[in-house]
Write a protein that holds these residues in place. Structure first.
Motif, PDB file in Angstrom:
ATOM      1  N   TRP A 244      30.421  -2.114  57.018  1.00 36.92           N
ATOM      2  CA  TRP A 244      31.317  -1.773  58.131  1.00 36.92           C
ATOM      3  C   TRP A 244      31.181  -2.788  59.261  1.00 36.92           C
ATOM      4  CZ3 TRP A 244      29.409  -1.230  62.966  1.00 36.92           C
ATOM      5  CH2 TRP A 244      28.068  -0.839  63.126  1.00 36.92           C
ATOM      6  N   LEU A 245      30.019  -3.456  59.319  1.00 37.55           N
ATOM      7  CA  LEU A 245      29.743  -4.406  60.393  1.00 37.55           C
ATOM      8  C   LEU A 245      30.230  -5.817  60.064  1.00 37.55           C
ATOM      9  CD1 LEU A 245      28.196  -4.886  63.124  1.00 37.55           C
ATOM     10  CD2 LEU A 245      26.183  -5.404  61.719  1.00 37.55           C
ATOM     11  N   ILE A 246      30.238  -6.186  58.774  1.00 35.36           N
ATOM     12  CA  ILE A 246      30.476  -7.607  58.440  1.00 35.36           C
ATOM     13  C   ILE A 246      31.534  -7.829  57.357  1.00 35.36           C
ATOM     14  CG2 ILE A 246      28.278  -8.530  59.256  1.00 35.36           C
ATOM     15  CD1 ILE A 246      28.637  -7.701  55.590  1.00 35.36           C
ATOM     16  N   GLN A 247      32.273  -6.784  56.970  1.00 37.41           N
ATOM     17  CA  GLN A 247      33.245  -6.950  55.897  1.00 37.41           C
ATOM     18  C   GLN A 247      34.266  -8.025  56.214  1.00 37.41           C
ATOM     19  OE1 GLN A 247      33.227  -5.337  52.737  1.00 37.41           O
ATOM     20  NE2 GLN A 247      34.613  -7.081  52.419  1.00 37.41           N
ATOM     21  N   ASP A 248      34.729  -8.100  57.457  1.00 39.46           N
ATOM     22  CA  ASP A 248      35.716  -9.129  57.819  1.00 39.46           C
ATOM     23  C   ASP A 248      35.149 -10.533  57.679  1.00 39.46           C
ATOM     24  OD1 ASP A 248      33.977  -8.561  59.948  1.00 39.46           O
ATOM     25  OD2 ASP A 248      35.413  -9.299  61.442  1.00 39.46           O
ATOM     26  N   LEU A 249      33.850 -10.710  57.973  1.00 42.80           N
ATOM     27  CA  LEU A 249      33.228 -12.027  57.821  1.00 42.80           C
ATOM     28  C   LEU A 249      33.042 -12.389  56.349  1.00 42.80           C
ATOM     29  CD1 LEU A 249      30.518 -11.862  60.653  1.00 42.80           C
ATOM     30  CD2 LEU A 249      32.861 -12.746  60.760  1.00 42.80           C
ATOM     31  N   LEU A 250      32.807 -11.389  55.516  1.00 41.57           N
ATOM     32  CA  LEU A 250      32.765 -11.640  54.070  1.00 41.57           C
ATOM     33  C   LEU A 250      34.154 -12.039  53.558  1.00 41.57           C
ATOM     34  CD1 LEU A 250      30.522  -8.666  52.841  1.00 41.57           C
ATOM     35  CD2 LEU A 250      29.893 -11.087  52.913  1.00 41.57           C
TER      36      LEU A 250
END
Length: 302
Positions: A244-250
Motif C-alpha cells: 500500500w506504501l510503494i505499489q506506485d513506485l513498483l
C-alpha cells in the motif's frame, strides 16, 4: 441535574481517570462534575469513586456500576438517534484514529470523498502511529495496520497488504551479491524504528514455505513510513515495505523486488471500535465506504 448527565460524567471520569479531564471534555468545571458524582453516590447510597489529590479510581461497587451505566448510556444514545431519525440519515461528529503514512497517502483522500457524499457528517481525523486508547481518546473508530490488536476492543478485518523486500535499481546495481536472505546481513538496511523485532528480520519463501531469520544492520532508522518510502526510492538501502506504501513506485520501476521469492508477514488492516452493542449510523456508513475504497486501492487485497 438529570440522571443521564450524572451517568455520563461518572462514566467519562472513570474512563479518563480524572474528574478534571472529564470536565474539560464536557466543557464544564471540575467542581460541577464532582458535585454531580457526589449526588449520584448519595442517590445510590454507595461510594463509587476513591479520590485523592493525585488520582481517581472506581471502588469495587463503582466498577460494577460503571459497566451497567455504560450500557444504559449506549441504549440511551441509540434511542435518541432513533427518535431523531439519525438511524435513517447519518449525521454528527465522527472521530477517527489512523496511522500517519496511511492517512497522508490514502485515507485523507477517502475522507474528503466521504464528506462530499455525506454532508451532514463531520470527521475529526487524528493521525498517530502510536496505539491510541479509543475510549480514553474519545474515538469511535480506528484503522490499524499489522501488529497485535488491543484487548477489549472489537476488530473487523478489512484487507491485507503484502510486504516484499524492495530496493531502488541503482542500489541493487551497487550490490549485485544480493541473492539470498543471509546476504542482507552485509548490506545497508532501512527499517522502521521501534520495531519489537529490532534488527531481526523474518522472511518466508512463497514457493516452498521455507523460513529464514536474518540480523540486518543499517545507518538509518526512522519512525515514519513515508520516510522509509523516500529512503528506499533514493537508494539509501534495501528494506521491507507494504505494497500500500510503494505499489506506485513498483509500477514505475523506481523500486524493484530485491528477492522476489521472499516476503515478510503481510500487514492485516482492521477497523477497531469500542463497542459492538451500539454503533451510530455515521460509523457504519464510514466503515462501509472505506472498505469499498480500500479493496479497490492498489497494494491491498481482500
Amino acid at each position: 441535574m438529570d440522571r443521564i448527565r450524572r451517568l455520563e460524567y461518572f462514566v467519562r471520569a472513570v474512563e479518563l481517570g480524572s474528574l478534571s479531564a472529564a470536565a474539560r471534555e464536557a466543557g464544564s468545571s471540575q467542581p460541577t462534575l464532582s458535585k454531580a458524582v457526589a449526588a449520584l453516590e448519595r442517590e445510590l447510597g454507595v461510594r463509587l469513586l476513591e479520590r485523592s489529590t493525585t488520582s481517581l479510581a472506581p471502588t469495587d461497587t463503582g466498577r460494577r456500576f460503571y459497566e451497567r451505566a455504560k450500557r444504559v448510556l449506549e441504549e440511551w444514545d441509540e434511542s435518541v438517534a432513533a427518535a431523531r431519525g439519525l438511524t435513517e440519515q447519518p449525521a454528527g461528529l465522527l472521530r477517527v484514529s489512523a496511522p500517519v503514512g496511511l492517512g497522508e497517502m490514502h485515507l485523507n483522500g477517502w475522507v474528503l470523498d466521504f464528506l462530499a457524499e455525506y454532508p451532514d457528517i463531520e470527521v475529526e481525523l487524528i493521525l498517530d502511529d502510536r496505539q491510541v486508547d479509543l475510549v480514553e481518546a474519545g474515538m469511535e473508530l480506528a484503522l490499524r495496520l499489522g501488529g497485535p490488536l488491543p484487548q477489549q476492543i472489537i476488530a473487523r478485518r478489512v484487507a491485507a497488504s503484502a510486504r516484499p523486500l524492495v530496493a531502488a535499481p541503482e542500489f541493487l546495481a551497487r550490490y549485485p551479491t544480493l541473492r539470498e536472505p543471509q546476504d542482507l546481513a552485509r548490506l545497508p538496511y532501512l527499517r522502521y524504528a521501534w520495531l519489537q523485532s529490532g534488527d531481526q528480520l523474518e522472511l518466508s519463501n512463497g514457493a516452498d514455505g521455507q523460513r529464514e531469520t536474518v540480523t540486518v544492520r543499517g545507518r538509518y532508522l526512522v519512525n515514519s513510513s513515508l520516510a522509509i518510502r523516500e529512503g528506499l526510492r533514493r537508494g539509501i538501502g534495501v528494506g521491507i515495505a507494504p505494497t500500500w506504501l510503494i505499489q506506485d513506485l513498483l509500477d514505475t520501476g523506481e523500486l524493484v523486488l530485491a528477492l522476489p521469492d521472499w516476503v515478510a508477514t503481510p500487514h492485516q488492516m482492521h477497523f477497531l471500535y469500542p463497542s459492538r452493542r451500539y454503533q451510530p449510523l455515521r460509523v457504519r456508513v464510514f466503515m462501509d465506504f472505506l472498505a469499498s475504497r480500500i479493496t479497490r486501492t492498489a497494494g491491498f487485497t481482500i
